[in-house]
Design a protein around this motif. Structure first.
Motif, short mmCIF file in Angstrom:
data_model
loop_
_atom_site.label_atom_id
_atom_site.label_comp_id
_atom_site.label_asym_id
_atom_site.label_seq_id
_atom_site.Cartn_x
_atom_site.Cartn_y
_atom_site.Cartn_z
N ILE A 56 0.76 -1.20 0.04
CA ILE A 56 0.06 -0.06 -0.04
C ILE A 56 0.88 1.08 -0.03
O ILE A 56 1.91 1.48 0.75
N ALA A 57 0.66 2.22 -0.75
CA ALA A 57 1.52 3.45 -1.02
C ALA A 57 0.58 4.45 -0.91
O ALA A 57 -0.48 4.69 -1.24
N PHE A 58 1.15 5.55 -0.09
CA PHE A 58 0.58 6.71 -0.04
C PHE A 58 1.39 8.12 -0.41
O PHE A 58 2.42 7.94 0.02
N SER A 59 0.99 8.91 -1.38
CA SER A 59 1.73 9.99 -1.90
C SER A 59 2.19 10.97 -0.91
O SER A 59 3.21 11.59 -1.02
N ASN B 132 9.39 10.60 -8.47
CA ASN B 132 9.51 9.63 -7.34
C ASN B 132 8.15 8.90 -7.27
O ASN B 132 8.03 7.85 -6.50
N LEU B 133 6.83 9.47 -7.85
CA LEU B 133 5.64 8.83 -7.66
C LEU B 133 5.66 7.56 -8.28
O LEU B 133 4.75 6.55 -7.90
N ILE B 134 6.38 7.42 -9.30
CA ILE B 134 6.37 6.19 -10.18
C ILE B 134 7.00 4.84 -9.55
O ILE B 134 6.10 4.12 -9.35
N PRO B 135 8.00 4.98 -8.79
CA PRO B 135 8.62 3.80 -8.06
C PRO B 135 7.70 3.82 -6.71
O PRO B 135 7.66 2.54 -6.31
N LEU B 136 7.13 4.73 -6.19
CA LEU B 136 6.40 4.54 -4.98
C LEU B 136 5.23 3.71 -5.26
O LEU B 136 4.95 3.15 -4.34
N SER B 137 4.42 3.85 -6.48
CA SER B 137 3.20 3.18 -6.76
C SER B 137 3.63 1.70 -7.51
O SER B 137 2.81 1.12 -7.52
N LYS B 138 4.74 1.38 -7.62
CA LYS B 138 5.01 0.43 -8.38
C LYS B 138 4.72 -0.89 -7.66
O LYS B 138 4.99 -1.20 -6.58
N GLU B 139 3.91 -1.75 -8.26
CA GLU B 139 3.48 -3.05 -8.03
C GLU B 139 2.57 -3.02 -6.70
O GLU B 139 2.55 -4.13 -5.91
N THR B 140 1.87 -1.79 -6.43
CA THR B 140 1.29 -1.95 -5.24
C THR B 140 -0.17 -2.56 -5.28
O THR B 140 -0.67 -2.43 -6.50
N PHE C 106 1.56 4.99 -13.29
CA PHE C 106 1.55 4.06 -11.97
C PHE C 106 1.31 2.71 -12.44
O PHE C 106 0.31 2.40 -13.07
N GLU C 107 1.92 1.90 -11.31
CA GLU C 107 1.78 0.59 -11.72
C GLU C 107 1.13 -0.02 -10.23
O GLU C 107 1.81 -0.36 -9.52
N THR C 108 -0.24 0.10 -10.26
CA THR C 108 -1.12 -0.26 -9.25
C THR C 108 -2.33 -0.92 -9.56
O THR C 108 -2.88 -0.66 -10.55
N LYS C 109 -2.74 -1.71 -8.64
CA LYS C 109 -4.12 -2.46 -9.05
C LYS C 109 -5.24 -1.55 -8.44
O LYS C 109 -6.29 -1.54 -9.11
N LEU D 245 -11.17 8.90 -12.50
CA LEU D 245 -10.58 8.42 -11.55
C LEU D 245 -11.19 8.15 -10.22
O LEU D 245 -12.35 8.82 -9.99
N ASN D 246 -11.07 7.19 -9.28
CA ASN D 246 -11.74 7.03 -8.10
C ASN D 246 -11.36 8.16 -6.89
O ASN D 246 -10.14 8.47 -6.72
N ARG D 247 -12.34 8.78 -6.11
CA ARG D 247 -12.29 9.78 -5.29
C ARG D 247 -12.64 9.10 -3.89
O ARG D 247 -13.83 8.52 -3.86
N LEU D 248 -11.91 9.24 -2.84
CA LEU D 248 -12.09 8.71 -1.61
C LEU D 248 -13.24 9.77 -0.85
O LEU D 248 -13.26 10.84 -1.19
N SER D 249 -13.86 9.04 0.27
CA SER D 249 -14.59 10.02 1.14
C SER D 249 -14.55 9.12 2.55
O SER D 249 -13.92 8.11 2.85
N ASP D 250 -14.51 10.26 3.54
CA ASP D 250 -14.59 9.89 4.95
C ASP D 250 -15.43 8.74 5.05
O ASP D 250 -16.75 8.57 4.74
N GLY D 251 -15.06 7.67 6.00
CA GLY D 251 -15.99 6.49 6.30
C GLY D 251 -15.88 5.56 5.26
O GLY D 251 -16.20 4.25 5.74
N GLN D 252 -15.14 5.66 4.14
CA GLN D 252 -15.27 4.46 3.19
C GLN D 252 -14.33 3.43 3.49
O GLN D 252 -13.14 3.63 4.25
N LYS D 253 -14.77 2.45 3.27
CA LYS D 253 -13.92 1.16 3.44
C LYS D 253 -13.57 0.26 2.19
O LYS D 253 -14.46 0.23 1.20
N LEU D 254 -12.43 -0.07 2.11
CA LEU D 254 -11.62 -0.76 0.94
C LEU D 254 -11.11 -1.95 1.21
O LEU D 254 -10.40 -2.02 2.32
N LYS D 255 -11.58 -2.90 0.40
CA LYS D 255 -10.88 -4.40 0.75
C LYS D 255 -9.55 -4.32 -0.33
O LYS D 255 -9.61 -3.68 -1.37
N ILE D 256 -8.46 -4.75 0.12
CA ILE D 256 -7.24 -4.71 -0.51
C ILE D 256 -6.90 -6.12 -1.03
O ILE D 256 -6.67 -7.04 -0.11
#
Length: 243
Positions: A161-164, A172-180, A210-213, A232-243
């Motif tokens: 899991i990566a966070f910018s 640097n965002l490219i290697p940060l996101s790699k295979e995430t 970005f290389e991410t699922k 693109l997907n936007r987050l919201s407070d209280g949202q839950k995601l399965k990883i």
């Protein structure tokens, strides 16, 4: 693994959203990615036992990203005395930054926090930091220089899991996101190009690097929250995601 969005707002609370904090949960253990000022309130709303949070990872030293630590610690000292160890990870100087913030917000309590079993660890760019079954890797990003900004990637329980953090465009965002399995990327503006933050227009031109699922956007101003026709997907407070 599950991610709960405790807060995905910016420093100004646009959209009525809480300060940045993401809760990762697996096998009865929790990890916080950032701990903005409103984090304790949101943890209580979600019914999370602070004792079960083993690790707090800080991207940079701005109040909407680490200003919730003093509230977390006073609760852990006085409300529900903490017995389990806690690891706080951040940029260089994280121990002193937390100590000074604690003392500024609750004078006389910073020394008391030293009675808790807290370990402070500093990450360095590109060098894996291994703590038990967790590996944290950080990359420098482009934001307010005094805040020592980094993007972070956590490898835990077979997931990446990566966070910018807060940043304008940087390669640097490219290697940060790699295979995430999940990449959370800031998107403060709609069209504006400015140092320190990304815009949706910029991300439309670059997200295929970005290389991410899963790619989700956070730290949005009202103009981004209220915009229509998003790809693109936007987050919201209280949202839950399965990883």
């Amino acid at each position: 693994m599950e991610l709960t969005v405790l807060g995905c707002g910016d420093a100004f609370g646009n959209g009525g959203r809480n300060n940045t904090s993401f809760l990762l949960s697996a096998s009865g253990e929790h990890v916080l990615l950032d701990c903005g000022a409103s984090t304790l309130i949101r943890l209580k709303h979600e019914g999370i036992n602070l004792e079960d949070i083993s690790t707090i990872i800080i991207t940079h030293f701005h109040g909407d990203h680490f200003g919730g630590i003093p509230f977390f610690l006073i609760s852990s000292m006085f409300e529900h005395p903490r017995k389990k160890p806690l690891t706080i990870i951040g940029p260089k100087g994280v121990n002193k930054k937390v100590y000074d913030l604690q003392e500024a917000m609750y004078p006389g309590t910073a020394e008391a926090t030293m009675e808790l079993a807290i370990s402070y660890l500093e990450y360095e760019e590109g060098i894996p930091l291994i703590i038990g079954n967790k590996t944290i890797v950080a990359w420098e990003v482009d934001h307010s220089i005094p805040s020592i900004p980094h993007g972070v990637r956590l490898e835990w329980q077979g997931k990446k899991i990566a966070f910018s953090g807060d940043t304008s465009w940087t390669d640097n965002l490219i290697p940060l996101s790699k295979e995430t399995d999940l990449f959370i990327c800031e998107c403060n503006f709609l069209d504006k190009v400015s140092f320190g933050h990304l815009s949706y227009t910029e991300l439309l031109d670059t997200f295929n690097k970005f290389e991410t699922k899963q790619l989700w956007l956070t730290h949005m101003a009202d103009e981004v929250i209220d915009a229509d026709h998003f790809i693109l997907n936007r987050l919201s407070d209280g949202q839950k995601l399965k990883i």
